[in-house]
Design a protein around this motif. Structure first.
Motif, PDB file in Angstrom:
ATOM      1  N   PHE A  35       5.155  -9.784  -4.179  1.00 42.72           N
ATOM      2  CA  PHE A  35       4.297  -8.689  -4.631  1.00 42.72           C
ATOM      3  C   PHE A  35       4.786  -7.335  -4.135  1.00 42.72           C
ATOM      4  O   PHE A  35       4.637  -6.326  -4.819  1.00 42.72           O
ATOM      5  N   SER A  39       5.486  -4.056  -6.405  1.00 42.05           N
ATOM      6  CA  SER A  39       4.902  -2.754  -6.115  1.00 42.05           C
ATOM      7  C   SER A  39       5.958  -1.659  -6.144  1.00 42.05           C
ATOM      8  O   SER A  39       5.731  -0.571  -6.694  1.00 42.05           O
ATOM      9  N   TYR A 162      -5.015  -3.382  -8.508  1.00 41.54           N
ATOM     10  CA  TYR A 162      -3.958  -2.384  -8.678  1.00 41.54           C
ATOM     11  C   TYR A 162      -4.503  -1.031  -8.218  1.00 41.54           C
ATOM     12  O   TYR A 162      -5.319  -0.411  -8.918  1.00 41.54           O
ATOM     13  N   VAL A 206       1.215  -3.764   0.093  1.00 46.65           N
ATOM     14  CA  VAL A 206       0.412  -4.912  -0.338  1.00 46.65           C
ATOM     15  C   VAL A 206      -0.490  -5.364   0.812  1.00 46.65           C
ATOM     16  O   VAL A 206      -0.003  -5.692   1.893  1.00 46.65           O
ATOM     17  N   ILE A 232      -2.295  -4.159  -4.546  1.00 40.79           N
ATOM     18  CA  ILE A 232      -0.967  -3.579  -4.700  1.00 40.79           C
ATOM     19  C   ILE A 232      -1.112  -2.069  -4.852  1.00 40.79           C
ATOM     20  O   ILE A 232      -1.735  -1.599  -5.809  1.00 40.79           O
TER      21      ILE A 232
END
Length: 240
Positions: A35, A39, A162, A206, A232
């Motif tokens: 992740f 990002s 997000y 994250v 994120i």
């Protein structure tokens, strides 16, 4: 554990005699690894839609997952027998025809770890609390798992946030405050365990939280779903 065996043999098959829920742990470890890289790729995407971001995320994850015994599917149908079935944003499916997680069996078309995604903030009229609960329909991220709209047969699932404005601390306080208000107004449906608990900072961009959410239907045989929350940060580095 499963993550180790899958990376070493690259066979895409689940080993026998693995510990309970090691498949779930393998997915979580995979998410934690990749992740942060996603990002970095999406940094500055502060107006992109949830569907666009999740579509890109699913494609990105599937490019990294070859050595693991699972894959990801965007907009996975919850009930294949219904033409009006809800769809979870990302389903996680085994590459083999059957997978046992704990005391549950999942077939080749079943998601054994489902992921819902929400923008922070959620744009649109009266949609600001949609990470938690919908305004006039059950479209909230946590709400959908509590009401079995998503993950009816799951004990573990995840929600992606997000972050397109503010920061992790801002949203952590705000979301738990919204849940606190629901505990007061709907105590038969919401309780303190629904709140997010900090778990770890996976990377600089994250963050990870957990919550232990009671199902609203009060089915005592399967009353709890454990949610992992991965946020994120897509905002630009304020120090630049």
């Amino acid at each position: 554990m499963l993550a180790d065996s899958s990376q070493n043999n690259g066979s895409g098959k689940l080993t026998t005699g693995i510990e309970i829920d090691s498949s779930i742990k393998s997915v979580i470890e995979f998410i934690e690894i990749y992740f942060g890289e996603f990002s970095n790729k999406m940094k500055g995407e502060i107006t992109s839609s949830e569907k666009s971001l999740t579509d890109k995320l699913c494609k990105f994850l599937n490019r990294q997952v070859s050595a693991y015994p699972f894959f990801f599917h965007h907009e996975n149908v919850e009930n294949p027998d219904s033409g009006r079935s809800p769809q979870v944003d990302i389903g996680t499916l085994s590459k083999s025809e059957q997978l046992i997680v704990g005391d549950r069996s999942y077939g080749e078309f079943d998601s054994f770890f489902s992921i819902e995604a929400k923008r922070l903030p959620t744009p649109g009229h009266k949609r600001d609390r949609e990470y938690v609960i919908g305004h006039d329909k059950p479209c909230g991220g946590i709400e959908r798992f509590k009401k079995r709209i998503h993950g009816d047969n799951l004990r573990y699932a995840a929600i992606i946030g997000y972050i397109q404005e503010e920061d992790v601390n801002h949203w952590f306080l705000k979301i738990n405050n919204w849940i606190g208000e629901l505990i007061v107004s709907l105590p038969e449906q919401w309780n303190e365990n629904d709140k997010l608990v900090p778990n770890q900072q996976v990377s600089s961009d994250v963050a990870k939280f957990k919550s232990k959410n009671s199902r609203i239907d009060k089915n005592e045989s399967d009353h709890i779903i454990n949610l992992f929350h991965f946020w994120i940060d897509l905002t630009e580095d304020k120090n630049e």
